[in-house]
Design an enzyme around this catalytic site. Structure first.
Site, PDB file in Angstrom:
ATOM      1  N   ASN A 199      41.991  14.122  33.653  1.00 11.05           N
ATOM      2  CA  ASN A 199      43.257  14.122  32.774  1.00 11.05           C
ATOM      3  C   ASN A 199      43.429  14.832  31.588  1.00 11.05           C
ATOM      4  O   ASN A 199      42.061  14.770  31.014  1.00 11.05           O
ATOM      5  CB  ASN A 199      42.827  12.683  31.988  1.00 11.05           C
ATOM      6  CG  ASN A 199      44.605  12.562  31.163  1.00 11.05           C
ATOM      7  OD1 ASN A 199      44.937  13.386  31.056  1.00 11.05           O
ATOM      8  ND2 ASN A 199      44.831  11.168  30.572  1.00 11.05           N
ATOM      9  N   LEU A 200      43.710  16.001  31.464  1.00  5.52           N
ATOM     10  CA  LEU A 200      43.124  17.171  31.471  1.00  5.52           C
ATOM     11  C   LEU A 200      44.402  17.180  29.845  1.00  5.52           C
ATOM     12  O   LEU A 200      43.874  17.568  28.795  1.00  5.52           O
ATOM     13  CB  LEU A 200      43.415  18.504  31.889  1.00  5.52           C
ATOM     14  CG  LEU A 200      42.854  18.961  33.173  1.00  5.52           C
ATOM     15  CD1 LEU A 200      43.296  20.538  33.861  1.00  5.52           C
ATOM     16  CD2 LEU A 200      41.415  18.844  33.186  1.00  5.52           C
ATOM     17  N   LYS A 201      44.896  16.721  29.861  1.00  7.33           N
ATOM     18  CA  LYS A 201      45.243  15.632  28.060  1.00  7.33           C
ATOM     19  C   LYS A 201      46.099  16.915  27.716  1.00  7.33           C
ATOM     20  O   LYS A 201      46.416  18.178  28.575  1.00  7.33           O
ATOM     21  CB  LYS A 201      44.509  15.219  27.120  1.00  7.33           C
ATOM     22  CG  LYS A 201      43.890  13.836  27.804  1.00  7.33           C
ATOM     23  CD  LYS A 201      43.193  13.139  27.341  1.00  7.33           C
ATOM     24  CE  LYS A 201      42.512  11.738  27.985  1.00  7.33           C
ATOM     25  NZ  LYS A 201      42.088  11.334  26.881  1.00  7.33           N
ATOM     26  N   HIS A 251      49.070   5.285  30.515  1.00  9.96           N
ATOM     27  CA  HIS A 251      48.048   5.820  29.927  1.00  9.96           C
ATOM     28  C   HIS A 251      47.956   5.133  28.471  1.00  9.96           C
ATOM     29  O   HIS A 251      48.866   5.098  27.433  1.00  9.96           O
ATOM     30  CB  HIS A 251      47.310   7.425  29.356  1.00  9.96           C
ATOM     31  CG  HIS A 251      46.204   7.685  29.534  1.00  9.96           C
ATOM     32  ND1 HIS A 251      45.816   7.532  28.397  1.00  9.96           N
ATOM     33  CD2 HIS A 251      45.406   8.253  30.300  1.00  9.96           C
ATOM     34  CE1 HIS A 251      44.942   7.881  27.914  1.00  9.96           C
ATOM     35  NE2 HIS A 251      44.046   7.459  29.113  1.00  9.96           N
ATOM     36  N   GLU A 302      40.803   1.690  31.624  1.00  5.77           N
ATOM     37  CA  GLU A 302      40.336   2.377  31.107  1.00  5.77           C
ATOM     38  C   GLU A 302      40.462   1.480  29.490  1.00  5.77           C
ATOM     39  O   GLU A 302      41.288   1.236  28.822  1.00  5.77           O
ATOM     40  CB  GLU A 302      41.161   3.692  30.428  1.00  5.77           C
ATOM     41  CG  GLU A 302      41.292   4.429  31.968  1.00  5.77           C
ATOM     42  CD  GLU A 302      41.603   6.293  31.332  1.00  5.77           C
ATOM     43  OE1 GLU A 302      40.557   6.632  31.543  1.00  5.77           O
ATOM     44  OE2 GLU A 302      42.971   6.474  31.026  1.00  5.77           O
ATOM     45  N   GLY A 339      37.103   8.745  24.451  1.00  5.49           N
ATOM     46  CA  GLY A 339      36.918   9.797  24.035  1.00  5.49           C
ATOM     47  C   GLY A 339      36.186   9.138  22.654  1.00  5.49           C
ATOM     48  O   GLY A 339      36.260   9.805  21.579  1.00  5.49           O
ATOM     49  N   SER A 356      34.947   8.100  28.683  1.00  7.54           N
ATOM     50  CA  SER A 356      33.875   8.531  28.419  1.00  7.54           C
ATOM     51  C   SER A 356      32.734   8.598  29.391  1.00  7.54           C
ATOM     52  O   SER A 356      31.640   8.417  29.737  1.00  7.54           O
ATOM     53  CB  SER A 356      33.224   7.102  27.349  1.00  7.54           C
ATOM     54  OG  SER A 356      33.939   7.977  25.985  1.00  7.54           O
TER      55      SER A 356
HETATM   56  P1  13P Z   1      37.325  10.038  28.072  1.00  9.51           P
HETATM   57  O1  13P Z   1      36.798  10.485  29.222  1.00  9.51           O
HETATM   58  O2  13P Z   1      37.950  11.673  27.395  1.00  9.51           O
HETATM   59  O3  13P Z   1      36.910   9.111  27.481  1.00  9.51           O
HETATM   60  O4  13P Z   1      39.590   9.688  28.132  1.00  9.51           O
HETATM   61  C1  13P Z   1      39.272   9.188  29.350  1.00  9.51           C
HETATM   62  C2  13P Z   1      41.071   9.021  29.683  1.00  9.51           C
HETATM   63  O5  13P Z   1      41.663   8.453  28.495  1.00  9.51           O
HETATM   64  C3  13P Z   1      41.277   9.620  30.918  1.00  9.51           C
HETATM   65  O6  13P Z   1      42.388   8.929  31.513  1.00  9.51           O
END
Ligand code: 13P
Length: 237
Positions: free
Chosen positions: A6-8, A88, A157, A163, A193
């Protein structure tokens, strides 16, 4: 297994194209048979033909129309996108999407036959309230969702692990996944994470069918290393 990035809200279109091509080359060079999904920012969507499946982080539940700032299925069709992330925690908690809105999206894209990665997860406050409160909360995120949908992938999640560098213990991830699997038989990914240093042990747990990686997926080499871990685990089964 399913390994998803997930590159956000990161990477430009050019950097995303480069990223996807690097991952694609890795999959081909290493004979990877695992399912690899990449969710770029919406402005970086592009047509990609190959082993990597490109999905949308979000879309409005409409073909097209007057929904300023949103994209609909018409914009996804342009790039042959048939995979979407729904529910999400950043959309639920930062953008303020309600369960009713999430359900509407789910149903719309389900009708179109999309592969849906549906995310659930609890805040720290809920987790600290104990097992019963936590399981009830997670179940409430299943409300209105067709858990039998054939193209469903679930992602657990924990919000407090996203994060932050924090993760539940391996025992906690395993026991929670096994409990969630009693409610839904779809493949179940862990996210929060996940990084090169912990992905292998997370992927090896019972009830974990893959990982959904945020920050640590931004480096294509790191993401590919995690894909390789999944491949090795499958090969050794
Ligand atoms: P991180 O891997 O940065 O904690 O994010 C997880 C996430 O939200 C994946 O969708």
């Amino acid at each position: 297994m399913i390994i998803a990035a997930n590159l956000k809200t990161n990477l430009t279109r050019e950097k995303t194209d480069k990223y996807i091509n690097e991952v694609e080359n890795f999959l081909n060079q290493h004979g990877i048979s695992q399912e690899v999904l990449v969710f770029p920012a919406l402005s970086s969507l592009n047509l990609h033909v190959g082993k990597v499946t490109v999905g949308a982080q979000n879309a409005y539940p409409a073909q097209n129309g007057a929904f300023t700032g949103e994209i609909g299925n018409e914009q996804l069709e342009e790039f042959n996108i048939k995979t979407i992330l729904i529910g999400h925690s950043e959309r639920r908690h930062v953008i303020g999407e309600t369960q009713a809105e999430v359900v509407k999206k789910f149903n719309f894209y389900k009708e179109l036959g999309f592969k849906i990665v549906y995310c659930i997860g609890e805040s720290l406050q809920i987790r600290e309230a104990g097992d019963k409160v936590m399981m009830n909360y997670l179940s409430s995120q299943f409300e209105g969702i067709d858990l039998e949908y054939e193209n469903l992938i679930l992602a657990y999640e924990p919000v407090w692990a996203i994060g932050t560098g924090l993760t539940p213990t391996l025992e906690d991830i395993e026991s929670l996944h096994l409990k969630l699997k009693e409610q839904c038989k779809a493949p179940l990914l862990y996210g929060g994470s996940v990084k090169v240093s912990n992905a292998e042990e997370v992927l090896a747990l019972n009830g974990v069918d893959g990982v959904l990686v945020g920050g640590a997926s931004l480096n294509s080499d790191d993401f590919c290393t995690m894909v390789k871990y999944a491949q090795n685990i499958e090969n050794n089964k």
